[in-house]
Design an enzyme around this catalytic site. Structure first.
Site, PDB file in Angstrom:
ATOM      1  N   GLY A   1      -5.951   0.279   9.837  1.00 56.61           N
ATOM      2  CA  GLY A   1      -5.115  -0.513  10.994  1.00 56.61           C
ATOM      3  C   GLY A   1      -5.674  -2.025  10.874  1.00 56.61           C
ATOM      4  O   GLY A   1      -6.549  -2.237  11.530  1.00 56.61           O
TER       5      GLY A   1
ATOM      6  N   ARG B   1     -26.158  13.199  17.699  1.00 64.86           N
ATOM      7  CA  ARG B   1     -25.996  11.924  17.388  1.00 64.86           C
ATOM      8  C   ARG B   1     -24.546  11.307  17.404  1.00 64.86           C
ATOM      9  O   ARG B   1     -23.681  11.986  17.704  1.00 64.86           O
ATOM     10  CB  ARG B   1     -26.482  11.657  15.728  1.00 64.86           C
TER      11      ARG B   1
ATOM     12  N   GLY C   1       0.787  -1.021   0.171  1.00 66.54           N
ATOM     13  CA  GLY C   1      -0.003  -0.018  -0.023  1.00 66.54           C
ATOM     14  C   GLY C   1       0.969   1.090   0.076  1.00 66.54           C
ATOM     15  O   GLY C   1       1.861   1.362   0.588  1.00 66.54           O
TER      16      GLY C   1
ATOM     17  N   ASP D   1       0.248   2.125   8.923  1.00 63.93           N
ATOM     18  CA  ASP D   1      -0.352   1.342  10.093  1.00 63.93           C
ATOM     19  C   ASP D   1       0.897   1.548  11.189  1.00 63.93           C
ATOM     20  O   ASP D   1       0.296   1.359  12.301  1.00 63.93           O
ATOM     21  CB  ASP D   1      -0.507  -0.027   9.724  1.00 63.93           C
TER      22      ASP D   1
ATOM     23  N   GLN E   1      -6.551   8.568   4.059  1.00 64.12           N
ATOM     24  CA  GLN E   1      -5.380   8.636   5.020  1.00 64.12           C
ATOM     25  C   GLN E   1      -3.956   8.352   4.456  1.00 64.12           C
ATOM     26  O   GLN E   1      -3.089   8.620   5.095  1.00 64.12           O
ATOM     27  CB  GLN E   1      -5.667   7.389   6.265  1.00 64.12           C
TER      28      GLN E   1
ATOM     29  N   ARG F   1     -24.234   7.447  12.929  1.00 67.51           N
ATOM     30  CA  ARG F   1     -23.662   7.673  11.705  1.00 67.51           C
ATOM     31  C   ARG F   1     -22.321   7.150  11.420  1.00 67.51           C
ATOM     32  O   ARG F   1     -21.414   7.238  12.356  1.00 67.51           O
ATOM     33  CB  ARG F   1     -23.692   9.015  10.865  1.00 67.51           C
TER      34      ARG F   1
ATOM     35  N   HIS G   1      -8.831   5.408   1.948  1.00 65.15           N
ATOM     36  CA  HIS G   1      -7.752   5.873   1.488  1.00 65.15           C
ATOM     37  C   HIS G   1      -7.275   7.458   1.576  1.00 65.15           C
ATOM     38  O   HIS G   1      -6.122   7.603   1.243  1.00 65.15           O
ATOM     39  CB  HIS G   1      -7.520   5.297   0.025  1.00 65.15           C
TER      40      HIS G   1
ATOM     41  N   THR H   1       4.753   2.044   5.927  1.00 66.89           N
ATOM     42  CA  THR H   1       3.520   1.827   6.334  1.00 66.89           C
ATOM     43  C   THR H   1       2.484   2.945   7.175  1.00 66.89           C
ATOM     44  O   THR H   1       3.228   3.071   8.074  1.00 66.89           O
ATOM     45  CB  THR H   1       3.097   0.418   6.996  1.00 66.89           C
TER      46      THR H   1
END
Ligand code: F6P
Length: 345
Positions: A174, A166, A13, A131, A277, A269, A275, A129
């Site tokens: 992750g 709400r 990625g 992550d 991110q 909601r 993506h 990454t």
């Protein structure tokens, strides 16, 4: 004398900062060591199919702040392709590439470790990454940018959540590690943070959500895409696998909002950041880290220190065996998660 030729590839990625690494490698490699560079296109597909471009200083001008990767990326796995490793070796030899700098995460670097250890290919790894789940490095570049994007989104969602009183569920990336959820959730003042490392109890989540409604603030639930309910499994949109055997994640945010509505009677909601991110310009920290990784990677090549990955430890860039980074994932320690839990509810 002919200049030494070095290959570069970006796999897995994409993430912000890849171009900053490429630029640093080429600038230092050409200016200080007189190397030539070839960029392989789309991760391991490049050396597998011998698809490459010449990388010189003009080719890397202006790319420092650009997201994505000028070389393209893919999740191609040469270990899963018939004669894949032999083809990679032959193509590197045909191109007269003496060393390969591999910029990637767990999967891409896992292949690099095999090539170095089992097939004697001269490889240097650079960890990337969003992550942040690679061991042996305190941070990977791309993570800081992703956390910034997620935090800004959470800030924005607070005001709209409160206008309508709400619940807003924010699903962040992750797969196996909740670093983005934890950092952005803490920075954004989320009321619930759910991570893959700790199975969650939906009743507890609903209790935290309900308690928030006793104030004039509305709850924000940050959930990592790999988070799982205590009595269930991964919530998936589809079951298809990539060539490293990973399923496509996403769906837990929608599932949570439905459960919260059903169990608390409050409107909920979901926002899936996806993506967003991974795209766009890297933060200043990621440009700094990516650039330093690039400079140290080409130095490792110059030293002939192969089979190593550059890593951030404290404020130093060090070299570690690639296998150290890929052998196990860096996940969130339960004590750290507990520390952050004081803000839940
Ligand atoms: O590995 C990094 C990552 O951002 C994961 O968090 C996420 O599951 C995955 O990439 C999604 O990647 P893609 O949509 O490119 O398959």
């Amino acid at each position: 004398m002919r200049a030494r030729k070095i290959g570069v590839l970006t796999g897995g990625g994409d993430c912000p900062g890849l171009n900053a690494v490429i630029r640093a490698i080429v600038r230092k490699g050409v200016q200080e060591y007189g190397y030539e560079f070839v960029g392989f296109r789309d991760g391991w597909r490049g050396p597998l199919e011998n698809d490459s471009v010449r990388l010189d200083i003009p080719a890397v001008r202006g790319i420092l702040p650009r997201g994505g990767t000028i070389l393209g990326s893919s999740r191609t796995n040469p270990l899963q392709v018939e004669n894949g490793i032999r083809r990679v070796k032959e193509n590197l030899a045909d191109e007269e590439v003496e060393a390969l700098i591999v910029i990637g995460g767990e999967d891409t670097l896992g292949v690099a470790a095999r090539l170095a250890d089992d097939y004697g290919i001269n490889v240097v790894g650079v960890p990337k990454t969003i992550d942040n789940d690679l061991s042996a490095t305190d941070y990977t570049f791309g993570f800081n940018t992703a956390v910034g994007i997620a935090t800004e989104a959470i800030d924005r969602l607070h005001t709209t959540a409160e206008s309508h009183m709400r619940v807003l569920v924010v699903e962040v990336m992750g797969r196996h590690a909740g670093w983005i959820a934890l950092h952005s959730g803490l920075a954004g003042g989320a009321n619930v943070i759910l991570i893959p490392e700790q199975r969650f109890d939906i009743e507890q989540v609903c209790a935290w959500v309900t308690s928030r409604f006793t104030s004039s603030y509305a709850p924000i639930v940050v959930v990592a895409e790999g988070a799982m309910p205590r009595d269930g499994d991964l919530v998936l949109k589809d079951e298809s696998l990539d060539s490293f055997g990973h399923v496509r994640l996403s769906g837990v945010g929608e599932w949570l909002a439905k459960q919260i509505e059903k169990r608390t009677g409050k409107e909920a909601r979901t926002t899936v950041l996806g993506h967003v991110q991974r795209g766009g310009t890297p933060s200043a920290f990621d440009r700094w880290l990516a650039t330093r990784f690039g400079l140290h990677a080409i130095e490792a090549v110059r030293d002939g220190d192969f089979g190593k990955m550059v890593a951030l430890q404290g404020t130093d860039i060090v070299r570690v065996p690639i296998a150290d980074a890929t052998a196990r994932l860096k996940t969130v320690d339960p004590a750290l998660y507990e520390e952050v839990g004081v803000f839940f509810g």
